[in-house]
Design a protein around this motif. Sequence first.
Motif, mmCIF file in Angstrom:
data_model
loop_
_atom_site.group_PDB
_atom_site.id
_atom_site.type_symbol
_atom_site.label_atom_id
_atom_site.label_comp_id
_atom_site.label_asym_id
_atom_site.label_seq_id
_atom_site.Cartn_x
_atom_site.Cartn_y
_atom_site.Cartn_z
ATOM 1 N N SER A 130 0.839 -1.118 -0.270
ATOM 2 C CA SER A 130 0.027 0.102 -0.086
ATOM 3 C C SER A 130 0.794 1.188 0.033
ATOM 4 C CB SER A 130 -0.931 -0.011 1.210
ATOM 5 O OG SER A 130 -0.716 0.755 2.204
ATOM 6 N N GLY A 131 0.281 2.464 0.015
ATOM 7 C CA GLY A 131 0.839 3.600 -0.045
ATOM 8 C C GLY A 131 0.644 4.517 -1.414
ATOM 9 N N SER A 132 1.449 5.597 -1.462
ATOM 10 C CA SER A 132 1.018 6.768 -2.714
ATOM 11 C C SER A 132 1.425 6.170 -3.961
ATOM 12 C CB SER A 132 1.834 7.680 -2.331
ATOM 13 O OG SER A 132 3.185 7.434 -2.298
ATOM 14 N N HIS B 219 9.230 4.580 -2.843
ATOM 15 C CA HIS B 219 8.961 3.836 -1.507
ATOM 16 C C HIS B 219 7.544 3.099 -1.569
ATOM 17 C CE1 HIS B 219 7.424 7.938 -1.191
ATOM 18 N NE2 HIS B 219 6.584 7.315 -0.108
ATOM 19 N N GLN C 111 4.893 0.753 1.245
ATOM 20 C CA GLN C 111 4.629 -0.125 2.362
ATOM 21 C C GLN C 111 4.168 -1.577 2.361
ATOM 22 O OE1 GLN C 111 3.515 3.573 2.249
ATOM 23 N NE2 GLN C 111 5.473 3.775 3.455
ATOM 24 N N LYS D 199 3.781 1.945 14.150
ATOM 25 C CA LYS D 199 4.808 2.914 13.745
ATOM 26 C C LYS D 199 5.099 3.918 14.960
ATOM 27 C CE LYS D 199 6.146 6.417 10.477
ATOM 28 N NZ LYS D 199 5.534 7.310 9.358
ATOM 29 N N SER E 97 -4.139 5.085 12.243
ATOM 30 C CA SER E 97 -3.966 5.362 10.755
ATOM 31 C C SER E 97 -5.431 5.772 10.150
ATOM 32 C CB SER E 97 -3.320 4.056 9.827
ATOM 33 O OG SER E 97 -3.313 4.606 8.709
ATOM 34 N N ARG F 194 -5.230 6.797 6.950
ATOM 35 C CA ARG F 194 -4.862 6.950 5.681
ATOM 36 C C ARG F 194 -5.778 6.573 4.552
ATOM 37 N NH1 ARG F 194 -2.588 5.212 1.250
ATOM 38 N NH2 ARG F 194 -1.088 6.407 0.179
ATOM 39 N N LYS G 147 3.261 18.004 -1.870
ATOM 40 C CA LYS G 147 4.269 16.898 -1.780
ATOM 41 C C LYS G 147 5.629 17.020 -2.087
ATOM 42 C CE LYS G 147 2.805 12.681 -1.293
ATOM 43 N NZ LYS G 147 2.199 11.432 -1.404
ATOM 44 N N ALA H 26 2.389 13.670 4.301
ATOM 45 C CA ALA H 26 1.248 13.330 3.175
ATOM 46 C C ALA H 26 -0.228 13.461 4.081
ATOM 47 C CB ALA H 26 1.280 11.952 2.663
#
Length: 350
Positions: free
Chosen positions: A71-73, A85, A87, A211, A227, A229, A255, A269
């Motif tokens: 997952s992630g951007s 990068h 996750q 985290k 989270s 997100r 960003k 973010a």
Amino acid sequence: GGGHPGKAELQKARMRLSLQEHLWAFFQERVAIPSEEQAVARRAALDICAELRVFLHAKLPDMPLREMYLSGSLYDDLQVVTADHAQLMVPMILEKNLWSSIPGEDTIMNLPGFWLVRRENLEYFPRGSSYWDRCMVGGYLSPKSVLEVFEKLVAGSINWPAIGSVLDYIIRPVVPSETLTLEVQYETDRRLYVDFLPLLVMEDGVSLIAKPHRLAAERHENLWRQSFRVAETAKLRALDQEDAGCRCACLKVVKAVCKLNPALARLNASQLTNAILLLSEQEGDWTQEALADRFMQLLRALVGHLEAGRLPCIFSLKVNLFCELTPQEIDELGYTLYCALSDPESLLRT
Ligand code: GDP
């Protein structure tokens, strides 16, 4: 001025036009990542994820995990500048009757947005009844201890050189790292960092990730971070879809500005997304033509939040998204952004 009504207005409009043009040019040249680069990075992360699944199933069949996922951007088309990068989410299964979550504001730390996960019913279900009891510290599930379990595994017992040579990558755990990170070199000059992110989904739908609190005092060590997100990203996208808006583009620009300007690197973010979502509540025009106006308004809003030392999360207003910044960092960020208000183009010259 007196004899020339509208002259200042005209000049302002001209400046705004050029900022608008500069923002979109910056977007094309610096912010957006070529789709080929994104595809190769996603591929590399997926290959690693697949290897890890096989390894964990074989080596630790009784560890109660749901399937890991990426997952992630990089996966939401919100990554900027370089595809570097992602996750790797590791969802842990907790027995409902053995563990309960306590919101941070109900603890002596009084920290909304962070949670404790307490072991329950120890008298009937003694230590060892839950697999995750091995990560219990002082009666609470310790994210630090959970990360250590994975760290031993990932850094200690996986033969990364062998896996890397099969996949044709160079893979190595990053040490020391605050979270658990793998560095994957998938082309001579391209690297991808994959963070392991153990995750708890509690009964009420609250997502908690391992985290650590940034200003990790010892008393914060047992805290899990809530989270938001998924909700943040979905909301931003949904608003843009309703009105063909430029919120995601605005987020990506800001960003990139923060990624490329070291003085702004502390803004993340989640903070930027929430600032845009808050702005969306008071500002209706997010057409592509309004990007420069919204960008300036966002900078002003951020300066205001920094002056107040407080940025609420729109999904939980008591959460202060600046709570992990020191007063000095807040001052420096505020000062940098305040200076940029009179020369926003300076942020794009990187
Ligand atoms: P970017 O890294 O700035 O491009 O932003 P992302 O939107 O990808 O956010 C990644 C950061 O958010 C990482 O630092 C994660 O630790 C943190 N994070 C918090 N919750 C989540 C979550 O549910 N999924 C992912 N992928 N990251 C999360």
